[in-house]
Structures are given as structure tokens and as C-alpha cells.
Design a protein around this motif. Sequence first.
Motif, PDB file in Angstrom:
ATOM      1  N   ALA A 278       0.847  -1.194   0.000  1.00  0.00           N
ATOM      2  CA  ALA A 278       0.000   0.000   0.000  1.00  0.00           C
ATOM      3  C   ALA A 278       0.881   1.242   0.000  1.00  0.00           C
ATOM      4  CB  ALA A 278      -0.920  -0.004   1.214  1.00  0.00           C
ATOM      5  N   ALA A 279       0.572   2.194  -0.896  1.00  0.00           N
ATOM      6  CA  ALA A 279       1.429   3.367  -1.049  1.00  0.00           C
ATOM      7  C   ALA A 279       0.748   4.645  -0.597  1.00  0.00           C
ATOM      8  CB  ALA A 279       1.881   3.502  -2.505  1.00  0.00           C
ATOM      9  N   GLU A 280      -0.331   5.062  -1.259  1.00  0.00           N
ATOM     10  CA  GLU A 280      -0.960   6.322  -0.895  1.00  0.00           C
ATOM     11  C   GLU A 280      -2.455   6.293  -1.152  1.00  0.00           C
ATOM     12  OE1 GLU A 280      -0.317   9.832  -3.532  1.00  0.00           O
ATOM     13  OE2 GLU A 280       1.090   8.533  -4.562  1.00  0.00           O
TER      14      GLU A 280
ATOM     15  N   ASP B 276       1.446   9.087   4.959  1.00  0.00           N
ATOM     16  CA  ASP B 276       2.811   8.851   5.392  1.00  0.00           C
ATOM     17  C   ASP B 276       3.672   9.993   4.865  1.00  0.00           C
ATOM     18  OD1 ASP B 276       5.503   7.958   5.605  1.00  0.00           O
ATOM     19  OD2 ASP B 276       4.758   5.898   5.815  1.00  0.00           O
ATOM     20  N   GLU B 277       4.016  10.917   5.735  1.00  0.00           N
ATOM     21  CA  GLU B 277       4.710  12.130   5.324  1.00  0.00           C
ATOM     22  C   GLU B 277       6.081  11.829   4.736  1.00  0.00           C
ATOM     23  OE1 GLU B 277       4.943  16.437   5.038  1.00  0.00           O
ATOM     24  OE2 GLU B 277       3.360  14.927   5.170  1.00  0.00           O
ATOM     25  N   VAL B 278       6.786  10.826   5.276  1.00  0.00           N
ATOM     26  CA  VAL B 278       8.113  10.486   4.768  1.00  0.00           C
ATOM     27  C   VAL B 278       8.015   9.999   3.329  1.00  0.00           C
ATOM     28  CG1 VAL B 278      10.118   8.988   5.081  1.00  0.00           C
ATOM     29  CG2 VAL B 278       8.967   9.957   7.074  1.00  0.00           C
TER      30      VAL B 278
ATOM     31  N   LEU C 147       8.507  10.940  -2.629  1.00  0.00           N
ATOM     32  CA  LEU C 147       7.954  10.908  -3.978  1.00  0.00           C
ATOM     33  C   LEU C 147       8.043  12.284  -4.634  1.00  0.00           C
ATOM     34  CD1 LEU C 147       4.772   8.724  -3.361  1.00  0.00           C
ATOM     35  CD2 LEU C 147       6.937   7.992  -4.377  1.00  0.00           C
ATOM     36  N   GLU C 148       7.746  13.335  -3.856  1.00  0.00           N
ATOM     37  CA  GLU C 148       7.856  14.690  -4.388  1.00  0.00           C
ATOM     38  C   GLU C 148       9.306  15.005  -4.763  1.00  0.00           C
ATOM     39  OE1 GLU C 148       6.280  17.377  -1.538  1.00  0.00           O
ATOM     40  OE2 GLU C 148       4.180  16.813  -1.892  1.00  0.00           O
TER      41      GLU C 148
ATOM     42  N   ASP D 180      16.596   2.152   8.371  1.00  0.00           N
ATOM     43  CA  ASP D 180      16.705   3.351   9.208  1.00  0.00           C
ATOM     44  C   ASP D 180      15.467   4.251   9.127  1.00  0.00           C
ATOM     45  OD1 ASP D 180      16.927   4.424   6.688  1.00  0.00           O
ATOM     46  OD2 ASP D 180      18.888   5.353   6.996  1.00  0.00           O
ATOM     47  N   GLY D 181      14.438   3.811   8.376  1.00  0.00           N
ATOM     48  CA  GLY D 181      13.196   4.578   8.285  1.00  0.00           C
ATOM     49  C   GLY D 181      13.112   5.506   7.096  1.00  0.00           C
ATOM     50  N   THR D 182      14.239   5.744   6.405  1.00  0.00           N
ATOM     51  CA  THR D 182      14.199   6.580   5.214  1.00  0.00           C
ATOM     52  C   THR D 182      13.576   5.814   4.058  1.00  0.00           C
ATOM     53  OG1 THR D 182      16.422   5.903   4.555  1.00  0.00           O
ATOM     54  CG2 THR D 182      16.226   7.869   5.945  1.00  0.00           C
ATOM     55  N   VAL D 183      13.190   6.543   3.013  1.00  0.00           N
ATOM     56  CA  VAL D 183      12.510   5.937   1.874  1.00  0.00           C
ATOM     57  C   VAL D 183      13.366   6.101   0.636  1.00  0.00           C
ATOM     58  CG1 VAL D 183      10.513   6.125   0.339  1.00  0.00           C
ATOM     59  CG2 VAL D 183      10.202   6.231   2.819  1.00  0.00           C
ATOM     60  N   GLU D 184      13.579   5.009  -0.095  1.00  0.00           N
ATOM     61  CA  GLU D 184      14.342   5.005  -1.335  1.00  0.00           C
ATOM     62  C   GLU D 184      13.373   4.918  -2.509  1.00  0.00           C
ATOM     63  OE1 GLU D 184      18.229   2.660  -2.119  1.00  0.00           O
ATOM     64  OE2 GLU D 184      16.587   1.378  -2.825  1.00  0.00           O
TER      65      GLU D 184
END
Length: 333
Positions: free
Chosen positions: A59-61, A198-200, A205-206, A288-292
Motif C-alpha cells: 500500500a502506497a498512498e 505517510d509524510e516520509v 515521492l515529491e 533506518d526509516g528513510t525511503v528510497e
Amino acid sequence: MEITDRTDLGADLHAPQVDDAGREYWSYALVTAVQPGDIVLHWHKSLLGTPGVVAYSTAAEGPTADEILWASQGTYGRTRPLAGPEPSWRYALTGYTPLARPVTQDAFRKAEPKLRKIKKHLEERHAGSLYFPFAFSDKRPVRAAQGYLVKLPAAVISAVPELKQIPLTRRRVPTQRSSSSDLAAVARKRRGAGYLRDEVVRLALERHAVDWVLEHYSNHGYDVKDVGSTESYDVLALSGRRELHIEVKGSSGDADTVELTANEVEHASVASTHLVVVDLIDWRRLPDGTVETSGGRVRVWEKWTPAKMSLKPSRFRYRLPAGSDHLYSSTDT
């Protein structure tokens, strides 16, 4: 788990907002209860020649209010003529992955005693509906529940060995199970939302979309600057006396609409503006919680002015024109 016979698996979850009688229906309203990062199994009714799980996505957005042409199942549904588009809920997915070894209905029937125990255990712990993915009967083997979207407990993955090829996710589970009426209330509250909770992920994506624009226009001779934090558009591109203002939108879903603020609409109506939409972006969350992010489809509309007939007030939802002036892969510059 999505139960379907659609051909575009993995694009999104998409269902009407109400049933044929005009009432909220739990299996449709569950689309609004999905959370970013949830694993969605795709149960297809005919792709294998027999029902079974053929793939999974993330699930993405969403959820986003949209429209859908929907034919209900069953004898009545097959004979009822389509009345045209109706209000719907859409939730974008990413990371569609076909199973190397699809899991047919037979695997679930072999595990029926374990599945019954899982349901009994949940019934003892939770009051109200479980939205369980399987239906049991004393007269026939276990089968998928009647509905479009159901909740699949993580324990089912352990109960059916063939499902262990699917990854598990962990997120906080509410201590009190929502009722069907609760879900309906949530759905009404979220009508026309169209935002990424999900703000991160949203910011990643932006950033992915803006970075593509900066590199692409720079490689075509423009001096570029990210001005999204101070202006009513995202990128300023200069080449000699030519000045372009570029509105950028990024999405992990298959975007046929984008959201525009009133300032964005007003600005594009008076200034030379390009619209760049980067959708179908793949993303994954790192330890680490970051998004690639990676990939995506890029469409560019030059000399763009939002057509009033394509605007819907939410902030504004703009229906993208058919085709585009240019079509690129996001790896092209």
C-alpha cells in the motif's frame, strides 16, 4: 487481501463507495482503512485456472475519492446494466510482485483446520466483525469470502506454508476493532481526501519527481532552481530571455488526476507553465526509516493552463489531458 478477476493487478485498490442499494458496504469501505506499508495479497478468481493468490503489493498512498465502472457479482449483478461511473475509493499500490509459486485454493483447503482455529481465536479476542478472508461450511471446502477486500491475519501466512514467500510487515494494531458503521464514518470523513498520510513517503515521492525535472531541464540548457518552498510552482527554468515555471507532481500510483491548490491554478492561468507528472514511482522503506525511490513514468504538458471543465474543488483535482507532449522514462534526461 483483494479478491478479484481484474486484469490490472497491482495498480491500486479500487471499489465503489456504496453497494447496489446505495448503502455503505464493509468490503468496499475497507479500502479507506488501509495504511501505508500494508502488504496486499491479490487473490485472482481465474488467472491460474483455479482461484488462488497470484501476487502481492505494498500500500502506497490514499485513500482518494474517484469514480469507477463497477459490475456487481452474482446472478443479479451479471444481468444488471452498468449505469455509468459511480463514486469510488482508490488506494494506490506499489511494488507489485508476482509469486514465483502461486498459491492455489487447494493449499488453503489443506490448511482448513488451522484457518478455523485462527478465526476461533480471533473471535474469542475481538467482538464484532472480523472481515475474515475465508468462508467455512460443513457442506463444502473452505473458499475465499464473498467481497472485494478482506483482512488477512498475519497468522494465515504461518498456517499456509506456501505463503511464506510473502514478506510480513509490522504496524500498530488498534486495541478495539472497528465496526462496519465505524468504517463508514471514516469513509465519509475522508471523502475527497487524495492525500498521502505517510509524510516520509510523500516527501520522498515529491523529491524524486522534482529531482528528475531539475536534471532534465538542466541537460536541455536551462538554468534551474527548486523554488517550491517560496513560489506557487516548483521549478524555475531560465534560458536566455525564456522563463519557464514548472509545476511538478509525483505519485506511486497510476495518476489520471493530480491535486492542485488554488494558488497553483491561479498561477498557471497567468504564467508560462509546464506541468510535469512523474507517477508509477517505486519506493521502499530502508531499515533506518528513510525511503528510497526509483523508476517512474514521466509525462510533460507544455503551455499548460488548467481547463476549468477538468477541475474539481477539493483543493482542486485536475484530470490530466489524454496523451502528453513528451513521454519519458524517469531514467531519461
